[in-house]
Design a protein around this motif. Structure first.
Motif, PDB file in Angstrom:
ATOM      1  N   THR A  73       0.967  -1.127  -0.015  1.00  0.00           N
ATOM      2  CA  THR A  73      -0.063  -0.039   0.080  1.00  0.00           C
ATOM      3  C   THR A  73       0.899   0.986  -0.186  1.00  0.00           C
ATOM      4  OG1 THR A  73      -1.830  -1.185   1.258  1.00  0.00           O
ATOM      5  CG2 THR A  73      -1.753   1.227   1.160  1.00  0.00           C
ATOM      6  N   VAL A  74       0.416   2.388  -0.903  1.00  0.00           N
ATOM      7  CA  VAL A  74       1.406   3.490  -0.783  1.00  0.00           C
ATOM      8  C   VAL A  74       0.358   4.590  -0.596  1.00  0.00           C
ATOM      9  CG1 VAL A  74       1.348   3.680  -3.350  1.00  0.00           C
ATOM     10  CG2 VAL A  74       3.055   4.731  -2.099  1.00  0.00           C
ATOM     11  N   PHE A  75       0.629   5.650  -0.025  1.00  0.00           N
ATOM     12  CA  PHE A  75      -0.198   6.820   0.045  1.00  0.00           C
ATOM     13  C   PHE A  75       0.646   8.018  -0.770  1.00  0.00           C
ATOM     14  CE2 PHE A  75      -1.314   4.310   3.631  1.00  0.00           C
ATOM     15  CZ  PHE A  75      -2.729   4.468   3.704  1.00  0.00           C
ATOM     16  N   VAL A  76       0.113   8.551  -1.554  1.00  0.00           N
ATOM     17  CA  VAL A  76       0.467   9.796  -2.325  1.00  0.00           C
ATOM     18  C   VAL A  76       0.015  11.106  -1.652  1.00  0.00           C
ATOM     19  CG1 VAL A  76       1.086  10.786  -4.383  1.00  0.00           C
ATOM     20  CG2 VAL A  76       1.045   8.406  -4.126  1.00  0.00           C
ATOM     21  N   SER A  77       0.730  12.052  -1.377  1.00  0.00           N
ATOM     22  CA  SER A  77       0.479  13.164  -0.795  1.00  0.00           C
ATOM     23  C   SER A  77       0.111  14.321  -1.788  1.00  0.00           C
ATOM     24  CB  SER A  77       1.250  13.886   0.316  1.00  0.00           C
ATOM     25  OG  SER A  77       2.381  14.338  -0.163  1.00  0.00           O
ATOM     26  N   LEU A  78      -0.530  15.649  -1.613  1.00  0.00           N
ATOM     27  CA  LEU A  78      -0.571  16.715  -2.569  1.00  0.00           C
ATOM     28  C   LEU A  78      -0.382  17.708  -1.666  1.00  0.00           C
ATOM     29  CD1 LEU A  78      -2.819  17.197  -5.564  1.00  0.00           C
ATOM     30  CD2 LEU A  78      -2.892  18.611  -3.783  1.00  0.00           C
ATOM     31  N   GLU A  79       0.388  18.592  -2.065  1.00  0.00           N
ATOM     32  CA  GLU A  79       0.463  20.237  -1.562  1.00  0.00           C
ATOM     33  C   GLU A  79       0.654  21.212  -2.647  1.00  0.00           C
ATOM     34  OE1 GLU A  79       4.562  21.424   0.366  1.00  0.00           O
ATOM     35  OE2 GLU A  79       3.539  19.987   1.472  1.00  0.00           O
ATOM     36  N   ILE A  80       0.172  22.393  -2.434  1.00  0.00           N
ATOM     37  CA  ILE A  80       0.606  23.238  -3.664  1.00  0.00           C
ATOM     38  C   ILE A  80       1.936  23.858  -3.004  1.00  0.00           C
ATOM     39  CG2 ILE A  80      -0.248  25.565  -4.524  1.00  0.00           C
ATOM     40  CD1 ILE A  80      -2.149  23.069  -5.049  1.00  0.00           C
ATOM     41  N   ALA A  81       2.721  23.683  -3.937  1.00  0.00           N
ATOM     42  CA  ALA A  81       4.342  24.063  -3.450  1.00  0.00           C
ATOM     43  C   ALA A  81       4.552  25.540  -4.000  1.00  0.00           C
ATOM     44  CB  ALA A  81       5.482  23.482  -4.103  1.00  0.00           C
ATOM     45  N   GLY A  82       3.775  25.972  -5.089  1.00  0.00           N
ATOM     46  CA  GLY A  82       4.006  27.285  -5.654  1.00  0.00           C
ATOM     47  C   GLY A  82       2.788  27.783  -6.571  1.00  0.00           C
ATOM     48  N   MET A  83       2.610  28.966  -6.541  1.00  0.00           N
ATOM     49  CA  MET A  83       1.251  29.227  -7.399  1.00  0.00           C
ATOM     50  C   MET A  83       1.620  31.050  -7.599  1.00  0.00           C
ATOM     51  SD  MET A  83      -2.382  28.967  -5.878  1.00  0.00           S
ATOM     52  CE  MET A  83      -2.624  30.370  -4.857  1.00  0.00           C
ATOM     53  N   SER A  84       1.260  31.189  -8.902  1.00  0.00           N
ATOM     54  CA  SER A  84       1.400  32.807  -9.487  1.00  0.00           C
ATOM     55  C   SER A  84       0.315  33.242  -8.650  1.00  0.00           C
ATOM     56  CB  SER A  84       1.194  32.949 -10.856  1.00  0.00           C
ATOM     57  OG  SER A  84      -0.172  32.324 -11.268  1.00  0.00           O
ATOM     58  N   GLU A  85       0.379  34.708  -8.617  1.00  0.00           N
ATOM     59  CA  GLU A  85      -0.680  35.533  -7.858  1.00  0.00           C
ATOM     60  C   GLU A  85      -2.037  35.294  -8.108  1.00  0.00           C
ATOM     61  OE1 GLU A  85       0.431  39.680  -7.375  1.00  0.00           O
ATOM     62  OE2 GLU A  85       2.423  39.197  -6.346  1.00  0.00           O
ATOM     63  N   PHE A 135      -4.588  24.460   0.431  1.00  0.00           N
ATOM     64  CA  PHE A 135      -3.579  23.267   0.247  1.00  0.00           C
ATOM     65  C   PHE A 135      -2.291  23.738  -0.075  1.00  0.00           C
ATOM     66  CE2 PHE A 135      -7.493  21.174   0.290  1.00  0.00           C
ATOM     67  CZ  PHE A 135      -7.250  20.099   0.787  1.00  0.00           C
ATOM     68  N   LYS A 136      -1.797  25.137   0.200  1.00  0.00           N
ATOM     69  CA  LYS A 136      -0.625  25.597  -0.157  1.00  0.00           C
ATOM     70  C   LYS A 136       0.255  25.161   1.017  1.00  0.00           C
ATOM     71  CE  LYS A 136      -1.232  30.374  -1.877  1.00  0.00           C
ATOM     72  NZ  LYS A 136      -1.187  31.762  -1.419  1.00  0.00           N
ATOM     73  N   GLY A 137       1.740  24.784   0.599  1.00  0.00           N
ATOM     74  CA  GLY A 137       2.404  24.051   1.440  1.00  0.00           C
ATOM     75  C   GLY A 137       3.100  25.328   2.516  1.00  0.00           C
ATOM     76  N   GLU A 138       4.066  24.693   3.390  1.00  0.00           N
ATOM     77  CA  GLU A 138       4.457  25.682   4.446  1.00  0.00           C
ATOM     78  C   GLU A 138       5.482  26.682   3.759  1.00  0.00           C
ATOM     79  OE1 GLU A 138       7.332  25.211   8.174  1.00  0.00           O
ATOM     80  OE2 GLU A 138       5.822  23.398   7.637  1.00  0.00           O
ATOM     81  N   HIS A 139       6.075  26.286   2.588  1.00  0.00           N
ATOM     82  CA  HIS A 139       7.011  27.329   2.082  1.00  0.00           C
ATOM     83  C   HIS A 139       6.526  27.679   0.687  1.00  0.00           C
ATOM     84  CE1 HIS A 139       9.623  26.691   5.613  1.00  0.00           C
ATOM     85  NE2 HIS A 139       9.535  25.474   5.363  1.00  0.00           N
ATOM     86  N   VAL A 140       5.565  28.134   0.361  1.00  0.00           N
ATOM     87  CA  VAL A 140       5.058  28.143  -0.997  1.00  0.00           C
ATOM     88  C   VAL A 140       5.824  29.123  -1.609  1.00  0.00           C
ATOM     89  CG1 VAL A 140       3.079  29.645  -0.360  1.00  0.00           C
ATOM     90  CG2 VAL A 140       2.996  28.399  -2.227  1.00  0.00           C
ATOM     91  N   LYS A 141       5.989  28.916  -3.098  1.00  0.00           N
ATOM     92  CA  LYS A 141       6.730  30.109  -4.048  1.00  0.00           C
ATOM     93  C   LYS A 141       5.672  30.754  -4.503  1.00  0.00           C
ATOM     94  CE  LYS A 141       9.253  26.579  -5.583  1.00  0.00           C
ATOM     95  NZ  LYS A 141       9.968  25.725  -6.481  1.00  0.00           N
ATOM     96  N   THR A 142       6.014  32.192  -4.726  1.00  0.00           N
ATOM     97  CA  THR A 142       5.202  32.754  -5.704  1.00  0.00           C
ATOM     98  C   THR A 142       5.857  32.729  -7.179  1.00  0.00           C
ATOM     99  OG1 THR A 142       4.534  34.284  -3.998  1.00  0.00           O
ATOM    100  CG2 THR A 142       4.364  35.360  -6.257  1.00  0.00           C
ATOM    101  N   LEU A 143       4.911  32.033  -8.008  1.00  0.00           N
ATOM    102  CA  LEU A 143       5.628  31.720  -9.299  1.00  0.00           C
ATOM    103  C   LEU A 143       5.169  32.821 -10.317  1.00  0.00           C
ATOM    104  CD1 LEU A 143       4.356  28.084  -9.668  1.00  0.00           C
ATOM    105  CD2 LEU A 143       6.702  28.856  -9.090  1.00  0.00           C
ATOM    106  N   THR A 144       6.006  33.081 -11.361  1.00  0.00           N
ATOM    107  CA  THR A 144       5.981  34.095 -12.565  1.00  0.00           C
ATOM    108  C   THR A 144       6.038  33.227 -13.503  1.00  0.00           C
ATOM    109  OG1 THR A 144       8.147  34.919 -12.533  1.00  0.00           O
ATOM    110  CG2 THR A 144       6.899  36.102 -10.912  1.00  0.00           C
TER     111      THR A 144
END
Length: 179
Positions: A73-85, A135-144
């Motif tokens: 059995t395997v669990f796959v997580s998901l988090e938002i690590a980066g997002m543009s404004e 669902f943003k991660g702890e250290h989310v990056k602002t992407l451009t």
């Protein structure tokens, strides 16, 4: 930040000749996790069709730490690590865990939302933005757009293959007829 995990039972068809989870299965598990996440949060195919948008992955990379085998059995997580404004650009991070918490792999997928009629990147509706923010991660990056330009591979067009006469079924002019 909310936590999202999707559970997989590793099937025989998911493994490769080395008897561990195949590279292609990692890609499929990540894609399924993203779609399950979107379905769970009212961003499934029905909603995407209504909004006229779709997610497109432009770059994906992986790091592997521990093998995963058939019947595990395997669990796959998901988090938002980066997002543009405006959330038109996004980056997901997926982590693969065994039930005992052993971290087996990490994947990063960078993409954009597209207008499915115009086939161009677009800003998603506020409903999508709201879920992504949750669902943003702890250290989310602002992407451009520069982050997209900085992706490691660039298109390198070549002369059309039919113009190069490289198809194996085409007979060379000077080739004997085989008699």
């Amino acid at each position: 930040m909310s936590d999202y995990h999707y559970k997989f039972e590793v099937r025989w068809s998911d493994i490769d000749a080395n008897r561990h989870l195949a590279n292609s299965s990692y890609v499929m598990y990540c894609a399924q996790t993203r779609m399950a996440f979107m379905n769970t949060h009212k961003m499934g195919l029905k909603e995407l069709s209504y909004w006229g948008i779709g997610p497109v992955i432009l770059h994906e990379r992986y790091s592997f730490f521990k093998e995963i085998y058939a019947d595990q059995t395997v669990f796959v997580s998901l988090e938002i690590a980066g997002m543009s404004e405006d959330a038109s650009i996004y980056q997901f991070v997926h982590k693969f865990y065994l039930p005992d918490g052993t971290h087996c792999a990490t994947a990063e997928a960078t993409g954009v939302w597209i207008d499915t009629m115009l086939r161009k990147s677009t800003t998603p509706p506020d409903d999508v933005l709201e879920v992504m923010n949750e669902f943003k991660g702890e250290h989310v990056k602002t992407l451009t757009k520069q982050d997209l330009k900085d992706l490691p591979f660039k298109p390198e067009n070549v002369e059309a293959f039919h113009k190069k006469n490289t198809f194996s079924w085409k007979k060379e002019k000077d080739q004997p007829s085989g008699e």
